[in-house]
Every structure is written in structure tokens, then in C-alpha cells.
Design a protein around this motif. Structure first.
Motif, short mmCIF file in Angstrom:
data_model
loop_
_atom_site.label_atom_id
_atom_site.label_comp_id
_atom_site.label_asym_id
_atom_site.label_seq_id
_atom_site.Cartn_x
_atom_site.Cartn_y
_atom_site.Cartn_z
N LYS A 131 0.88 -1.17 0.00
CA LYS A 131 0.00 0.00 0.00
C LYS A 131 0.92 1.21 0.00
O LYS A 131 1.80 1.32 0.86
CB LYS A 131 -0.86 -0.05 1.25
CG LYS A 131 -1.97 0.96 1.34
CD LYS A 131 -2.85 0.60 2.55
CE LYS A 131 -3.80 1.68 2.94
NZ LYS A 131 -4.59 1.28 4.13
N HIS A 132 0.71 2.10 -0.96
CA HIS A 132 1.71 3.14 -1.23
C HIS A 132 1.03 4.51 -1.29
O HIS A 132 0.29 4.80 -2.24
CB HIS A 132 2.40 2.79 -2.55
CG HIS A 132 3.54 3.70 -2.90
ND1 HIS A 132 4.22 3.59 -4.09
CD2 HIS A 132 4.13 4.72 -2.22
CE1 HIS A 132 5.16 4.52 -4.13
NE2 HIS A 132 5.12 5.22 -3.01
N ALA A 133 1.28 5.30 -0.26
CA ALA A 133 0.74 6.65 -0.23
C ALA A 133 1.73 7.58 -0.92
O ALA A 133 2.55 8.24 -0.28
CB ALA A 133 0.48 7.10 1.20
N LEU A 162 -2.83 7.57 -3.38
CA LEU A 162 -2.79 6.25 -2.74
C LEU A 162 -3.08 5.17 -3.79
O LEU A 162 -4.00 5.30 -4.59
CB LEU A 162 -3.83 6.17 -1.62
CG LEU A 162 -3.87 4.84 -0.87
CD1 LEU A 162 -2.65 4.69 0.03
CD2 LEU A 162 -5.14 4.71 -0.04
N HIS A 163 -2.27 4.10 -3.77
CA HIS A 163 -2.54 2.96 -4.64
C HIS A 163 -1.96 1.71 -3.99
O HIS A 163 -1.29 1.80 -2.96
CB HIS A 163 -1.93 3.19 -6.03
CG HIS A 163 -0.45 3.38 -6.01
ND1 HIS A 163 0.13 4.62 -5.82
CD2 HIS A 163 0.58 2.51 -6.11
CE1 HIS A 163 1.45 4.50 -5.83
NE2 HIS A 163 1.76 3.22 -5.99
N TYR A 164 -2.24 0.58 -4.59
CA TYR A 164 -1.76 -0.70 -4.09
C TYR A 164 -0.88 -1.31 -5.16
O TYR A 164 -1.32 -1.47 -6.31
CB TYR A 164 -2.94 -1.64 -3.78
CG TYR A 164 -3.79 -1.15 -2.62
CD1 TYR A 164 -4.66 -0.08 -2.78
CD2 TYR A 164 -3.71 -1.76 -1.38
CE1 TYR A 164 -5.43 0.37 -1.72
CE2 TYR A 164 -4.49 -1.31 -0.31
CZ TYR A 164 -5.34 -0.24 -0.50
OH TYR A 164 -6.10 0.21 0.56
N ASP A 165 0.37 -1.65 -4.80
CA ASP A 165 1.29 -2.25 -5.77
C ASP A 165 1.22 -3.76 -5.63
O ASP A 165 1.57 -4.32 -4.59
CB ASP A 165 2.71 -1.73 -5.55
CG ASP A 165 2.85 -0.28 -5.95
OD1 ASP A 165 2.58 0.03 -7.12
OD2 ASP A 165 3.21 0.55 -5.10
N PHE A 166 0.75 -4.39 -6.69
CA PHE A 166 0.52 -5.83 -6.70
C PHE A 166 1.71 -6.48 -7.41
O PHE A 166 2.01 -6.14 -8.56
CB PHE A 166 -0.79 -6.09 -7.47
CG PHE A 166 -1.30 -7.49 -7.39
CD1 PHE A 166 -2.25 -7.85 -6.44
CD2 PHE A 166 -0.83 -8.48 -8.27
CE1 PHE A 166 -2.73 -9.15 -6.37
CE2 PHE A 166 -1.31 -9.77 -8.19
CZ PHE A 166 -2.27 -10.11 -7.24
#
Ligand code: MN
Length: 208
Positions: free
Chosen positions: A37-39, A43-47
Motif C-alpha cells: 500500500k503506497h501513499a 494512494l494505490h496498491y502495488d501488486f
């Protein structure tokens, strides 16, 4: 698979992110799966999924969803080193991806295809996740020839949940590594990375 784009984008004198070694041969049969989880600016989620010694990666703005009727936009990004799989901390402001990084989920992924490299190149990857948060069958599918735009979706199985009754990003917001929230990680790392996490503080060598 190559880490050259990963290295080009970063100044390792300025960021605490791991430089990583060369793409590594798989040492056991298990393939690493992680979500960070990257603010950053947004904000996004790195998969990320281990393949051929690197972590192939997508940025998912809304994060994963357990509802098979919900498809989440997943922007294909540069390969990351396997060492990134345990990274949690602060990327200094002004650096690529500047902001707080949380290890949100971690585990193993099992590709459906006997040749996942081919499925990945074709843009159609089906797999099982054995994470702490995400489990069961999932799919990543490319919807655009530019190789940027993919969709991440849950497939129907006993781990599926309708979004209107369960949103995993809200139900499980914290780190799988430290249990900390994004705010707590930011605070916690200040002592290590200097005021407001802006500058890494050089550690003094330990006295013998
Ligand atoms: Mn990111």
C-alpha cells in the motif's frame, strides 16, 4: 525480465528502497506474492508476483476487491527486485514514488498455467493466492495493446465476497509485517529517516 527500468528511476543514495541484486534464480518451488500500500501522490496498491527472478508489478489505484463482479484497473509498471518483497518505509519526497510504503499482504502465488511466462506475455494470467489477506483464484488480464492497462479481478470461489458487504481495503487497512497503519509507519520511520522522513540519516557504525 530486467531491473534496468527500476534502477533508472531511482537514486539509491536518496531512497531506502533495496537496490536488489540481478534477477535471481528461483531457489525453491514457492513464488513470492506481495501487495504494498503506497501513499505517493495518490494512494494505490502495488501488486507484485515473482516471475523469472523478479517481481512483475502493477499499480492498482483502488486496490484489490473480493467481489468477482468488480474489476480493478491495474497499471503495469516496471519489474522490481525480489528484495522489494519485504520493504516497508518511506521514500523521500522528490524521489520516484516519494511517500509511505506499507507491506499490506504477503504470501505465495500459484500460476494456473504450466508456463506462466507465456501467459504473462499474452496478457492473461490466472492464479491462486495464498496471502494473509488475499486468497483463492484471481486473474490479471491485459485490455490494451499498449501493455500498460490491465484489470485485476477475483474469480468465483469460497473466498469471494460481495463488495457491498465486505471491502478488504477498509476491513484490513494495516501492515501484514508490523500491524502499523500508514500514519504510524510514517511516524515510526521519522527517527530513522530524518525529519518528516525527508532525508535518510546515516547510521553511525556500531561500536565493537
Ligand atoms: Mn507504487
Amino acid at each position: 525480465m530486467s531491473l534496468s527500468r527500476y534502477h533508472q528511476k531511482r537514486n539509491f543514495k536518496q531512497t531506502p528502497e533495496p537496490k536488489g541484486k540481478k534477477p535471481r534464480a528461483v531457489t525453491n518451488n514457492k513464488l513470492l506474492y506481495i501487495v504494498q500500500k503506497h501513499a505517493a501522490s495518490h494512494l494505490h496498491y502495488d501488486f507484485r508476483l515473482e516471475l523469472d527472478g523478479v517481481l512483475i508489478s502493477w499499480a492498482v489505484p483502488k486496490g484489490p476487491c473480493l467481489d468477482p463482479s468488480v474489476k480493478r484497473l491495474a497499471m503495469h509498471v516496471e519489474d522490481h527486485p525480489l528484495e522489494y518483497g519485504s520493504f516497508e518505509g518511506i521514500i523521500p519526497k522528490g524521489q520516484y514514488g516519494g511517500g509511505t510504503v506499507m507491506l499490506w499482504d504477503k504470501g505465495e502465488w500459484i500460476p494456473e498455467d504450466a508456463h506462466p511466462e507465456l501467459a504473462y506475455r499474452k496478457g492473461d494470467l490466472t492464479f491462486t493466492l495464498k496471502g494473509k489477506k488475499l486468497k483463492g483464484k484471481w486473474k490479471l488480464i491485459r485490455i490494451n495493446n499498449d501493455d500498460k492497462t490491465w484489470l485485476l479481478m477475483k474469480l468465483k470461489d469460497r473466498y469471494a465476497e460481495p463488495l457491498k458487504t465486505f471491502d478488504i481495503t477498509l476491513a484490513e487497512p494495516n501492515s501484514v509485517k508490523t500491524k502499523l497503519s500508514l500514519e504510524e509507519i510514517a511516524k515510526n520511520y521519522k527517527s530513522v529517516w530524518g525529519k518528516a522522513g525527508a532525508e535518510p540519516v546515516k547510521k553511525k557504525p556500531a561500536k565493537k
